[in-house]
Design an enzyme around this catalytic site. Structure first.
Site, PDB file in Angstrom:
ATOM      1  N   TYR A 109       0.839  -1.197   0.000  1.00  0.00           N
ATOM      2  CA  TYR A 109       0.000   0.000   0.000  1.00  0.00           C
ATOM      3  C   TYR A 109       0.876   1.250   0.000  1.00  0.00           C
ATOM      4  O   TYR A 109       1.806   1.361   0.807  1.00  0.00           O
ATOM      5  CB  TYR A 109      -0.908   0.025   1.245  1.00  0.00           C
ATOM      6  CG  TYR A 109      -1.712   1.297   1.343  1.00  0.00           C
ATOM      7  CD1 TYR A 109      -2.977   1.376   0.780  1.00  0.00           C
ATOM      8  CD2 TYR A 109      -1.185   2.440   1.946  1.00  0.00           C
ATOM      9  CE1 TYR A 109      -3.713   2.552   0.814  1.00  0.00           C
ATOM     10  CE2 TYR A 109      -1.903   3.628   1.982  1.00  0.00           C
ATOM     11  CZ  TYR A 109      -3.161   3.671   1.423  1.00  0.00           C
ATOM     12  OH  TYR A 109      -3.881   4.834   1.448  1.00  0.00           O
ATOM     13  N   GLU A 197      -3.273   7.502  -4.289  1.00  0.00           N
ATOM     14  CA  GLU A 197      -3.210   6.194  -3.641  1.00  0.00           C
ATOM     15  C   GLU A 197      -2.820   5.145  -4.671  1.00  0.00           C
ATOM     16  O   GLU A 197      -3.379   5.123  -5.766  1.00  0.00           O
ATOM     17  CB  GLU A 197      -4.570   5.851  -3.020  1.00  0.00           C
ATOM     18  CG  GLU A 197      -4.490   4.737  -2.001  1.00  0.00           C
ATOM     19  CD  GLU A 197      -5.857   4.416  -1.402  1.00  0.00           C
ATOM     20  OE1 GLU A 197      -5.992   4.516  -0.177  1.00  0.00           O
ATOM     21  OE2 GLU A 197      -6.767   4.059  -2.161  1.00  0.00           O
TER      22      GLU A 197
END
Ligand code: GDP
Ligand code: MN
Length: 400
Positions: A109, A197
């Site tokens: 992530y 993101e």
């Protein structure tokens, strides 16, 4: 402003973030054509909606033949996907992204956000990507790594390396990950983003680092100087009522209740919603018409609130300091004549020219009830829900 995954991938790849080969499509035929062009034996067909967690909602399909690609595309196009981010109404899929599927060894992530408390851009990384950051934060908060960026010098290579080491990447992947993270940072800053993101940033079986899913959000106040970004806006993703409200300078948020609210001032709007709930009702919207609302703007507010088919009564609550109640009354009358009021309207006017405003409403002979104060207005609105005919509202409650 949000954009689609495929648009974010295009932007980020210009900044050196590696992404799989892919393309946007609007039909099953195009999907198959695109898969052929990409080549290989496995593809991912992904619903393009402004939401994460599409995978869990069935919006990400792994395909191993052209027939699979066609079937996935036919199934997804026009489908309404409900994720925990879209709300119960979900979002209809109008575009798909077809890309080469890769064998995944690890999912990481990476997130870049504006940390308002630190007044800095903050780069967040976690070794177990794939799931949403909220889930990582709840399940494994200790694994989340952070680098706060000094704005005067920008993100430094050592900071990106620090994150890459922290993620437990091997020597071969570190250079690739550093390039991806620094690229994402430059895109964030150069394009006036508020969020970038990459989830997952994948390490493939052969050790290649690739951004498999990307998301970007931009600062609305900076769009004027980013025409290329502004062009990526997809109006189909936005509530048409929000767009209409923005056109008239109204601050409108649709909710699920039956009592439409027209209020001046955000604080008073919140208080009005509280009072409605307290009286046992549910507001249909938040609507702040602003301080110096003209009759035209009030009329626009009425049209907007009444365009919601769930609305069964409208509560107007005006405390006029800067504003003038007679202006607001004129707006209400103008709007009421235009739309011929399909529902009862309860009005509470206080402040500048309140008396004049009430007189105008009374003389208009429109079916509008005046309330004494806010609690009274909320109670009358809830009562009117059960007796939707205006002539059933007690005479004492009418404009007097
Ligand atoms: P999201 O659910 O909206 O976040 O959509 P993602 O694009 O992140 O896809 C969800 C999941 O699908 C990822 O976490 C991966 O596990 C899987 N996925 C996406 N692309 C690929 C791919 O190319 N190969 C494989 N094997 N899995 C993929
Ligand atoms: Mn994802």
């Amino acid at each position: 402003m949000d954009i689609h995954e495929y648009q974010a991938k295009e932007l980020l790849s210009e900044f050196g973030v590696p992404v799989p080969h892919g393309g946007v499509v609007y039909s099953p035929d195009q999907a198959v054509y695109r898969a052929e062009e990409i080549g290989g034996a496995r593809w991912v067909v992904k619903a393009q909606i402004h939401s994460g967690a599409r995978g869990k909602a069935g919006g990400v399909r792994l395909c191993s033949s052209e027939e699979d690609v066609r079937a996935a595309a036919s199934d997804l196009l026009g489908r309404r996907l409900v994720t925990h981010q879209t709300g119960p109404a979900g979002k209809v899929v109008h575009r798909l992204y077809v890309e080469a599927a890769v064998p995944i060894a690890r999912e990481l992530y990476i997130g870049l956000v504006l940390d308002r408390r630190a007044e800095r851009v903050c780069v967040v990384a976690a070794p177990r990507g794939g799931m949403e950051i909220e889930e990582i934060a709840a399940r494994a908060p200790d694994t989340i790594l952070r680098e706060v960026i000094e704005p005067a010098v920008g993100m430094q290579a050592f900071q990106a390396r620090e994150l890459a080491f922290g993620l437990g990447l091997g020597a071969q992947q570190i250079t690739q990950a550093v390039r991806a993270i620094l690229g994402a940072y430059r895109a964030f800053v150069d394009l006036d983003a508020t969020m970038v993101e990459i989830n997952p940033l994948a390490v493939t079986d052969d050790g290649t680092v690739l951004a498999l899913d990307t998301k970007m959000t931009f600062d609305d106040n900076a769009l004027f100087r980013r025409p290329d970004v502004r062009e990526l806006r997809d109006y189909a993703e936005e509530d048409p009522r929000d767009a209409e409200a923005a056109k008239h300078g109204l601050n409108y948020i649709a909710l699920d209740g039956e009592i439409g609210c027209i209020v001046n001032g955000a604080g008073l709007a919140m208080a009005t919603m509280d009072m409605i709930k307290h009286a046992g009702g549910e507001p249909a919207n938040f609507l702040d018409i602003g301080g110096g609302a003209s009759p035209e703007r009030v009329a626009a507010a009425f049209r907007l609130v009444l365009s919601d088919a769930r609305v069964r009564v409208v509560l107007v609550n005006i405390f006029a300091g800067i504003n003038r109640c007679d202006w607001v009354a004129r707006g209400i009358i103008q709007a009421a004549r235009e739309v011929r009021l399909p529902v009862p309207v309860i009005v509470r006017l206080a402040g500048t020219n309140a008396e004049e405003g009430r007189r105008l409403l009374r003389e208009s002979e429109l079916p509008i009830a005046a309330a004494e104060h806010l609690a009274d207005a909320a109670e009358r609105a809830v009562t009117a829900l059960h007796q939707p005919r205006i002539d059933s509202i007690p005479v004492t409650a009418r404009a007097s």
